[in-house]
Design a protein around this motif. Structure first.
Motif, short mmCIF file in Angstrom:
data_model
loop_
_atom_site.label_atom_id
_atom_site.label_comp_id
_atom_site.label_asym_id
_atom_site.label_seq_id
_atom_site.Cartn_x
_atom_site.Cartn_y
_atom_site.Cartn_z
N UNK A 67 50.73 -61.25 34.38
CA UNK A 67 49.61 -62.07 34.02
C UNK A 67 49.12 -62.61 35.31
N UNK A 68 49.74 -62.21 36.65
CA UNK A 68 48.95 -62.53 37.87
C UNK A 68 48.38 -61.29 38.37
N UNK A 69 48.03 -60.25 37.66
CA UNK A 69 47.16 -59.28 38.08
C UNK A 69 45.79 -59.66 37.91
N UNK A 70 45.08 -60.01 38.84
CA UNK A 70 43.65 -60.63 38.48
C UNK A 70 42.70 -59.70 38.56
N UNK A 71 42.88 -58.43 39.14
CA UNK A 71 41.76 -57.43 39.00
C UNK A 71 42.01 -56.37 37.70
N UNK A 72 42.89 -56.72 36.76
CA UNK A 72 43.33 -55.83 35.83
C UNK A 72 41.99 -55.94 34.95
N UNK A 73 41.44 -55.07 34.56
CA UNK A 73 40.21 -54.98 33.69
C UNK A 73 40.54 -54.15 32.28
N UNK A 74 41.36 -53.05 32.51
CA UNK A 74 41.76 -52.28 31.23
C UNK A 74 43.25 -52.39 31.08
N UNK A 75 43.75 -52.78 29.69
CA UNK A 75 45.11 -52.61 29.34
C UNK A 75 45.10 -52.14 28.30
N UNK A 76 46.16 -51.14 28.16
CA UNK A 76 46.24 -50.59 26.95
C UNK A 76 47.85 -50.18 26.81
N UNK A 77 48.47 -51.06 25.73
CA UNK A 77 49.85 -50.89 25.63
C UNK A 77 50.39 -50.67 24.27
N UNK A 78 49.41 -50.28 23.42
CA UNK A 78 49.38 -49.76 22.13
C UNK A 78 50.38 -48.62 21.58
N UNK A 79 50.77 -48.78 20.52
CA UNK A 79 51.64 -48.01 19.79
C UNK A 79 52.80 -47.66 20.73
N UNK A 80 53.73 -48.78 20.96
CA UNK A 80 54.99 -48.65 21.46
C UNK A 80 55.76 -49.50 20.73
N UNK A 81 56.94 -49.88 21.11
CA UNK A 81 57.92 -50.87 20.40
C UNK A 81 58.06 -52.19 21.16
N UNK A 82 56.90 -52.89 21.71
CA UNK A 82 57.11 -54.21 22.45
C UNK A 82 57.14 -55.38 21.19
N UNK A 83 58.07 -56.19 21.72
CA UNK A 83 58.20 -57.41 21.16
C UNK A 83 57.94 -58.77 21.98
#
Length: 171
Positions: A67-83
């Motif tokens: 959450x401290x990544x201030x420049x992060x504009x694109x994030x795609x964590x879809x289709x995994x097994x995250x909880x």
């Protein structure tokens, strides 16, 4: 500055040493067979603008330090097994549902599954609670089906009786 290793059928864990690539702006490891967890060392990538880890077998929770990544504009964590709970704050407040879809164990905004109370402490949900909710919904649906079937049968039956009596068919 850019690493795109998508669609290479890589397997194994994401090495935590990637966090040492401090000038990295884009990291794409999507559509592989990666498993394990998201290394917390990725929070060291302070100028990272795009992170795509979609369509892998990554499990565990999303590390809060990301959450401290201030420049992060694109994030795609879809289709995994995250909880667990989606981190709050800075850029994470701007990502949409599509960034997390296909991870049935994730909770929190922007998803419809609540992550916790007002105090920010996650409220645990057990599989038994979820099964009870699903069972109640299943019971409601089956009762609706029974009532619709009964109503249709009643209308058809009464119509047949009316036609038979009005045409003097039994005689």
């Amino acid at each position: 500055m850019i690493i795109d290793l998508s669609r290479n059928r890589f397997e194994g864990h994401i090495p935590s040493i990637i966090g040492d690539l401090v000038r990295l702006r884009m990291l794409n490891l999507s559509h592989n067979g990666l498993e394990g967890i998201i290394p917390a060392s990725l929070h060291q990538l302070s100028v990272l603008e795009s992170l795509d880890l979609s369509s892998n077998k990554i499990g565990g929770e999303i590390p809060q330090p990301l959450a401290s990544l201030t420049f992060l504009a694109v994030l795609n964590l879809s289709h995994n097994h995250l909880v667990g709970c989606i981190p709050k704050g800075k850029q994470f407040d701007t990502f949409e549902n599509s960034s997390y879809q296909g991870n049935d164990g994730l909770r929190g905004l922007p998803l419809s599954k609540d992550c916790g109370g007002d105090d920010g402490v996650p409220q645990p949900t057990t599989p038994v609670e979820l099964d009870d909710d699903e069972e109640e919904e299943g019971d409601l649906i089956s009762w609706k089906a029974v009532l619709m079937g009964f109503g249709c049968g009643l209308v058809i039956g009464l119509s047949k009786i009316y036609i038979m009596l009005s045409t003097y068919y039994p005689v």
